[in-house]
Structures are given as C-alpha cells and as structure tokens.
Design a protein around this motif. Structure first.
Motif, PDB file in Angstrom:
ATOM      1  N   ASN A  66       0.952  -1.219   0.114  1.00  0.00           N
ATOM      2  CA  ASN A  66       0.063  -0.091  -0.095  1.00  0.00           C
ATOM      3  C   ASN A  66       0.849   1.393   0.059  1.00  0.00           C
ATOM      4  O   ASN A  66       0.668   2.099  -0.864  1.00  0.00           O
ATOM      5  CB  ASN A  66      -0.864   0.015   1.147  1.00  0.00           C
ATOM      6  CG  ASN A  66      -2.342  -0.453   0.936  1.00  0.00           C
ATOM      7  OD1 ASN A  66      -3.008  -0.002  -0.128  1.00  0.00           O
ATOM      8  ND2 ASN A  66      -3.004  -1.008   1.918  1.00  0.00           N
ATOM      9  N   ARG A  67       2.021   1.253   1.123  1.00  0.00           N
ATOM     10  CA  ARG A  67       2.550   2.528   1.121  1.00  0.00           C
ATOM     11  C   ARG A  67       3.454   2.548  -0.005  1.00  0.00           C
ATOM     12  O   ARG A  67       3.727   3.685  -0.780  1.00  0.00           O
ATOM     13  CB  ARG A  67       3.560   2.416   2.195  1.00  0.00           C
ATOM     14  CG  ARG A  67       4.355   3.436   2.473  1.00  0.00           C
ATOM     15  CD  ARG A  67       5.164   3.394   3.818  1.00  0.00           C
ATOM     16  NE  ARG A  67       6.160   4.565   4.005  1.00  0.00           N
ATOM     17  CZ  ARG A  67       7.301   4.702   3.325  1.00  0.00           C
ATOM     18  NH1 ARG A  67       8.013   3.755   2.547  1.00  0.00           N
ATOM     19  NH2 ARG A  67       8.133   5.944   3.621  1.00  0.00           N
ATOM     20  N   MET A  68       4.226   1.517  -0.590  1.00  0.00           N
ATOM     21  CA  MET A  68       4.902   1.684  -1.811  1.00  0.00           C
ATOM     22  C   MET A  68       4.231   2.107  -2.939  1.00  0.00           C
ATOM     23  O   MET A  68       4.708   3.020  -3.635  1.00  0.00           O
ATOM     24  CB  MET A  68       5.418   0.267  -1.968  1.00  0.00           C
ATOM     25  CG  MET A  68       6.228  -0.137  -3.435  1.00  0.00           C
ATOM     26  SD  MET A  68       6.823  -1.450  -3.849  1.00  0.00           S
ATOM     27  CE  MET A  68       7.518  -1.134  -5.468  1.00  0.00           C
ATOM     28  N   ALA A 101      11.235  -1.154  -3.858  1.00  0.00           N
ATOM     29  CA  ALA A 101      10.872  -2.472  -3.322  1.00  0.00           C
ATOM     30  C   ALA A 101      12.099  -3.118  -2.894  1.00  0.00           C
ATOM     31  O   ALA A 101      12.025  -3.954  -2.010  1.00  0.00           O
ATOM     32  CB  ALA A 101      10.826  -3.117  -4.829  1.00  0.00           C
ATOM     33  N   ALA A 102      13.348  -2.534  -3.121  1.00  0.00           N
ATOM     34  CA  ALA A 102      14.424  -2.989  -2.612  1.00  0.00           C
ATOM     35  C   ALA A 102      14.592  -2.699  -1.217  1.00  0.00           C
ATOM     36  O   ALA A 102      15.311  -3.526  -0.445  1.00  0.00           O
ATOM     37  CB  ALA A 102      15.695  -2.709  -3.327  1.00  0.00           C
ATOM     38  N   SER A 111      10.267  -7.546   0.344  1.00  0.00           N
ATOM     39  CA  SER A 111       9.112  -8.640   0.688  1.00  0.00           C
ATOM     40  C   SER A 111       9.409 -10.193   0.183  1.00  0.00           C
ATOM     41  O   SER A 111       9.554 -10.403  -1.082  1.00  0.00           O
ATOM     42  CB  SER A 111       8.022  -7.962   0.265  1.00  0.00           C
ATOM     43  OG  SER A 111       6.913  -8.613   0.477  1.00  0.00           O
ATOM     44  N   TRP A 112       9.234 -11.154   1.008  1.00  0.00           N
ATOM     45  CA  TRP A 112       9.042 -12.239   0.654  1.00  0.00           C
ATOM     46  C   TRP A 112       7.766 -13.008   0.527  1.00  0.00           C
ATOM     47  O   TRP A 112       7.405 -14.142   0.659  1.00  0.00           O
ATOM     48  CB  TRP A 112       9.926 -13.392   1.481  1.00  0.00           C
ATOM     49  CG  TRP A 112       9.471 -13.510   2.767  1.00  0.00           C
ATOM     50  CD1 TRP A 112       8.711 -13.008   3.699  1.00  0.00           C
ATOM     51  CD2 TRP A 112      10.205 -14.606   3.708  1.00  0.00           C
ATOM     52  NE1 TRP A 112       8.916 -13.322   4.954  1.00  0.00           N
ATOM     53  CE2 TRP A 112       9.547 -14.396   5.042  1.00  0.00           C
ATOM     54  CE3 TRP A 112      11.109 -15.732   3.521  1.00  0.00           C
ATOM     55  CZ2 TRP A 112       9.718 -15.344   6.217  1.00  0.00           C
ATOM     56  CZ3 TRP A 112      11.460 -16.352   4.563  1.00  0.00           C
ATOM     57  CH2 TRP A 112      10.882 -16.175   5.793  1.00  0.00           C
ATOM     58  N   GLY A 113       6.638 -11.826   0.742  1.00  0.00           N
ATOM     59  CA  GLY A 113       5.211 -12.312   0.610  1.00  0.00           C
ATOM     60  C   GLY A 113       4.604 -12.954  -0.673  1.00  0.00           C
ATOM     61  O   GLY A 113       5.518 -13.217  -1.480  1.00  0.00           O
ATOM     62  N   VAL A 127       9.123  -6.327  -9.347  1.00  0.00           N
ATOM     63  CA  VAL A 127       8.735  -4.815  -9.192  1.00  0.00           C
ATOM     64  C   VAL A 127       8.085  -4.377  -7.909  1.00  0.00           C
ATOM     65  O   VAL A 127       8.347  -3.289  -7.406  1.00  0.00           O
ATOM     66  CB  VAL A 127       7.598  -4.519 -10.277  1.00  0.00           C
ATOM     67  CG1 VAL A 127       6.827  -3.202 -10.325  1.00  0.00           C
ATOM     68  CG2 VAL A 127       7.952  -4.873 -11.709  1.00  0.00           C
ATOM     69  N   THR A 128       7.809  -5.453  -7.232  1.00  0.00           N
ATOM     70  CA  THR A 128       7.138  -5.261  -5.752  1.00  0.00           C
ATOM     71  C   THR A 128       8.078  -6.153  -4.704  1.00  0.00           C
ATOM     72  O   THR A 128       8.082  -5.857  -3.610  1.00  0.00           O
ATOM     73  CB  THR A 128       5.655  -5.430  -5.620  1.00  0.00           C
ATOM     74  OG1 THR A 128       5.416  -6.805  -6.208  1.00  0.00           O
ATOM     75  CG2 THR A 128       5.239  -4.321  -6.534  1.00  0.00           C
TER      76      THR A 128
END
Length: 281
Positions: A91-93, A107-108, A116-118, A149-150
């Motif tokens: 959301n914030r990104m 992202a990095a 993120s490893w989601g 990208v995310t």
C-alpha cells in the motif's frame, strides 16, 4: 498478437479472479458455515488486490507482449485501490510510486533491505504463465521480472516463477506438473517444498506440511497451491480442496484458479464481480 496466447491468458485471469473473489467471501464470519459445508455464499463476490494486480500483469502483456517493469509498476500504482485489501508495505509503496518515487528503490528497501518475501508476486502471475505456455523457460524469466517490481526477496521471486511455470504447464498438459515445474524453480525453500509436495497424498497432510498461506509468505502459500493444481481436479473441486484448507483463502484460491483455469461453473462466473474495463478484458 497471437489470439490463442491472449485467450489462454484471459482464461487464467478469469479463473484467478473468481478464485480470489469466492475465496475472499470466507473471511466473513457468517459465511464460514458455507465453507465447511461446501455451499456457495451469497453473491455478488468482489475480488481483491490479487485480481487487481493480475489485471495489470495481463494489461501490460496484452499491450507490449512482455513484462516491461516500468510499465507494470506504473499500472500497479495507477490502479491501486486501497480498499481491495493490499498489505501495508505494498500500500505504502504504490502510493509513493504514484508521487514519483522510484519503484526499484522502494521495492529493494522493503523490510530493512531484504525485500518482501510475501505471496503477492505469486498471487497475480498465473496469466503470465498461460501467456508464455509455449515456452516455460520464458515464463520463468518473465515471472521473475514481474515479481521484482514489488517483491525482491529470492523466496518471493521463486514463488512467482513456480506459479507461472505451473500455469504454463497446465495449459500445455502434463502428467506430472510438480516434477516438470521443479527444474525451472530457482534453488530456494519454495523449490524444496514443491519437491516435498510430490510425496504427499491428501489435502490435510499437504496443508499441514506445506502451509496454507496463513503467514502470507511465498513459501507458506505456493507449494500447497501447486500441490492442489497438480491433482488433475476440475475447477470447482480444486477450489473447494484449496479453500477448505483455510489460511489465506483468497490468495491460495486465486493461484489455484489461475493455474487450473478450466471452465468454472457458469453460476459462479455470474456471481463474480466483472473484471475492470481498463484491463482490456
């Protein structure tokens, strides 16, 4: 444009969105009895961030024929709807990307620079796999581009690759989806869990040993979804097998629905929120 490629990606997108929308209904307490009894909850069923982001993946492929990371980041940000259930970090990104912040840095830098490893990169990628079904290795490469990208953590990337390759193999037809997917999945916990999935025989043990998305990580989500998708079930049975395992039901069902993509029950499609016009569907 290859019309067959576009149609199979659309089929996957519709299967993903339906799995997402129907699965999300079971977070409503009044609907939980419908899940245990395998009964349809009342409609209409609204999809979540899983389908919204998958629409961007499809739209970029439909326009360009490949993953352009800048175009994909811009589409994610432009169409980001806070009310669709995005995780707080994304959301914030995406809000910051809309203001002109560079997506690569954002992202990095997530999670103290670990990325993120989601399961967000995996939940949206099945239509990409269907698009590149003629070349699973290309599907793996493009899936990795779409993921970072995310989600830059290697486990999240491996999860996205695994789902995309599984979707490609599902379109092509295979007698052993898990075995054929494994060579394309990078060395990772996801790879090892998919290998372990081949030894499991029933949904209860598979969910217990592989995870059901409860922790919303790629490792906790993707292997079980691939296990279900590899069972050769029709769409409805694949959905119920996935949903009754609990956990992150909208996401696991989105992944399975996008991979299986077989014709879903028509009355389910009628109850599902239509996909947005901007996606070109």
């Amino acid at each position: 444009m290859n019309p067959d490629r576009r149609q199979r990606a659309l089929d996957s997108l519709h299967g993903l969105a339906l799995g997402d929308a129907l699965g999300s209904q079971f977070f409503v307490p009044d609907n939980r009895v419908h899940l245990t009894e395998r009964r349809d909850p009342p409609g209409p069923w609204q999809w979540t961030d899983d389908a919204e982001m998958a629409c961007s993946v499809f739209a970029v492929l439909d326009r360009l024929g490949h993953v352009d990371q800048d175009a994909l980041a811009a589409s994610f940000a432009e169409h980001h709807d806070f009310d669709r259930g995005y995780g707080p970090a994304v959301n914030r990104m995406l809000r910051l990307v809309r203001t002109g912040e560079p997506w690569r840095d954002l992202a990095a830098n997530l999670f103290d620079g670990n990325g993120s490893w989601g399961n967000g990169a995996a939940m949206r990628v099945a239509p990409l796999g269907a698009w590149f079904a003629d070349d699973p290795a290309r599907a793996a490469t493009e899936a990795a581009l779409s993921a970072t990208v995310t989600h830059t953590h290697p486990e999240a990337v491996a999860g996205a690759v695994a789902v995309a390759v599984a979707a490609a193999l599902s379109v092509r037809g295979t007698d052993d989806l898990l075995a054929e997917a494994l060579p394309h999945i990078p060395p990772s916990g996801v790879h090892d869990a998919v290998a372990h999935a081949r030894t499991l025989a029933d949904p209860t043990s598979a969910a217990a040993e592989l995870g059901n998305g409860r922790h919303t990580s790629a490792l906790d989500t993707v292997p079980f979804a691939l296990w279900v998708a590899a069972r050769g079930l029709d769409y409805a049975e694949a959905f119920w097998t996935t949903a009754t395992a609990g956990g992150d039901v909208d996401t696991t069902c989105a992944i399975v629905g996008g991979i299986v993509a077989a014709p879903p029950p028509p009355h389910w499609l009628a109850a599902c929120e239509p996909l947005p016009a901007w996606a070109g569907t």
